[in-house]
Design a protein around this motif. Structure first.
Motif, mmCIF file in Angstrom:
data_model
loop_
_atom_site.group_PDB
_atom_site.id
_atom_site.type_symbol
_atom_site.label_atom_id
_atom_site.label_comp_id
_atom_site.label_asym_id
_atom_site.label_seq_id
_atom_site.Cartn_x
_atom_site.Cartn_y
_atom_site.Cartn_z
ATOM 1 N N ALA A 1 52.709 36.971 44.498
ATOM 2 C CA ALA A 1 52.922 36.009 43.408
ATOM 3 C C ALA A 1 51.720 35.099 43.225
ATOM 4 N N ILE A 2 51.094 34.725 44.319
ATOM 5 C CA ILE A 2 49.920 33.853 44.183
ATOM 6 C C ILE A 2 48.733 34.625 43.613
ATOM 7 N N LEU A 3 48.636 35.909 43.938
ATOM 8 C CA LEU A 3 47.544 36.734 43.414
ATOM 9 C C LEU A 3 47.703 37.009 41.917
ATOM 10 N N THR A 4 48.940 37.029 41.448
ATOM 11 C CA THR A 4 49.194 37.272 40.023
ATOM 12 C C THR A 4 49.301 35.977 39.219
ATOM 13 N N GLY A 5 49.159 34.835 39.892
ATOM 14 C CA GLY A 5 49.190 33.559 39.180
ATOM 15 C C GLY A 5 50.566 32.990 38.944
ATOM 16 N N THR A 6 51.596 33.582 39.541
ATOM 17 C CA THR A 6 52.960 33.080 39.368
ATOM 18 C C THR A 6 53.163 31.769 40.114
ATOM 19 N N VAL A 7 52.508 31.624 41.276
ATOM 20 C CA VAL A 7 52.551 30.377 42.037
ATOM 21 C C VAL A 7 51.125 29.922 42.332
ATOM 22 N N ASP A 8 50.993 28.672 42.765
ATOM 23 C CA ASP A 8 49.674 28.068 42.954
ATOM 24 C C ASP A 8 49.249 27.933 44.407
#
Length: 329
Positions: free
Chosen positions: A200-207
């Protein structure tokens, strides 16, 4: 039954008892078929990193297949932990889990829910890994330091999103400890394990995400992620330039992701002894050592007695942290 018949029946009892196999005989035969090693998280996380090379080494030592069974049902690992707790204590269902083992029953009590398992149902076999958690962000994120991250979070309460392995899982507790100490409000986005949270962090869903060094090393080396701080008491060899939270003034922020093997409390002692011997051999396996060190998570082995004391002490600290955090929706 007359007296003669009673005497004959009584005389036969020792013979019947002798016919039953002793626990030592059972242990000599164990294992006779495939062993399942439950990992209560998806593939790619810290528990999975620990389980796979250990399972392969155990196969070579015990002469039977050891299958890694990822129970990625969410709930911070509670579903897989509970499945292992309910399993027959015969040595054929083991559990490779994380420090959240102690946290999740306490979280249930916070919400007035019956705990799906208790730590007391398990017998610690061996600790395998023990790494401090790291605060990681995408390489494209605007924050270059922990101070910049905290300053931005104070300006935008609840807007910076972080991923976790599930409510009250290891990653959730670590981030909430930090947020409470820093006086900031972050938005919690739970996933079904550490690997989906990293994705999720790699896809920009989380920071942001808290994760173990072993799961971050390659991503940082590839320029995909950046790390801002280390939850440990000291800096670590795999990230020597990374400051600890304590260095930055957060004295009460300390958290480790350890991975360890557990069996059921009622496991016969001869099988436990054989399993402990096999684990002591497995952590010396060159392929295990190489796999862990390549991932940036060196072997941190503890045998059952020392590991049991470690679990007791660490669990008390984590339960106290959960009580301080309180109910987090």
């Amino acid at each position: 039954m007359n007296r003669r018949e009673l005497l004959k029946a009584t005389a036969a009892l020792p013979l019947l008892s002798a016919a039953r196999p002793s626990s030592a005989m059972v242990a000599m035969d164990w294992p006779t078929h495939t062993i399942s090693m439950i990992v209560p998280f998806p593939a790619g996380g810290q528990a999975d990193l620990a389980a796979r090379p250990i399972a392969h080494a155990l196969e070579q030592i015990l002469g039977k297949s050891v299958i890694v069974d990822n129970r990625a049902g969410g709930a911070g690992g509670a579903i897989g932990n509970a499945a292992a707790a309910r399993a027959e204590p015969d040595g054929y269902t083991l559990l490779m889990t994380l420090s959240s083992l102690a946290v999740l029953p306490e979280a249930d009590r916070l919400f007035d829910r019956p705990a799906v398992y208790e730590v007391s149902q398990f017998a610690p076999v061996a600790r395998v890994l023990a790494d401090p958690t790291l605060l990681a962000i995408p390489a494209s994120a605007p924050w270059k330091t922990l101070e910049e991250f905290v300053a931005d979070a104070r300006k935008r309460p609840g807007e910076i999103r972080y991923g976790s392995s599930g409510p009250y899982g290891t990653l959730h507790v670590a981030m909430e400890m930090f947020a409470a100490s820093a006086g900031i409000k972050l938005q919690h986005i739970p996933y079904r394990g550490a690997a989906p949270a990293l994705n999720a962090i790699l896809t920009g869903t989380v920071d942001a995400v808290a994760s173990a060094p072993g799961t971050l090393r390659q991503l940082v080396d590839d320029g995909k992620m950046r790390v801002l701080a280390n939850w440990g008491a000291e800096r670590i060899a795999s990230f020597p330039d990374l400051p600890t939270f304590k260095e930055r003034g957060y004295q009460d922020v300390e958290f480790y992701i350890w991975a360890g093997l557990f069996a059921q409390k009622a496991l016969p002692q001869p099988i436990m002894t054989r399993l402990r011997e096999a684990m002591a051999q497995s952590v010396k396996n060159p392929e295990v050592i190489k796999t862990f060190e390549t991932a940036g998570s060196p072997v941190a082995y503890m045998d059952a007695p020392e590991f049991a004391k470690f679990v007791e002490t660490d669990s008390a600290r984590l339960v106290a942290a959960v009580k301080r955090i309180g109910r987090v929706e």
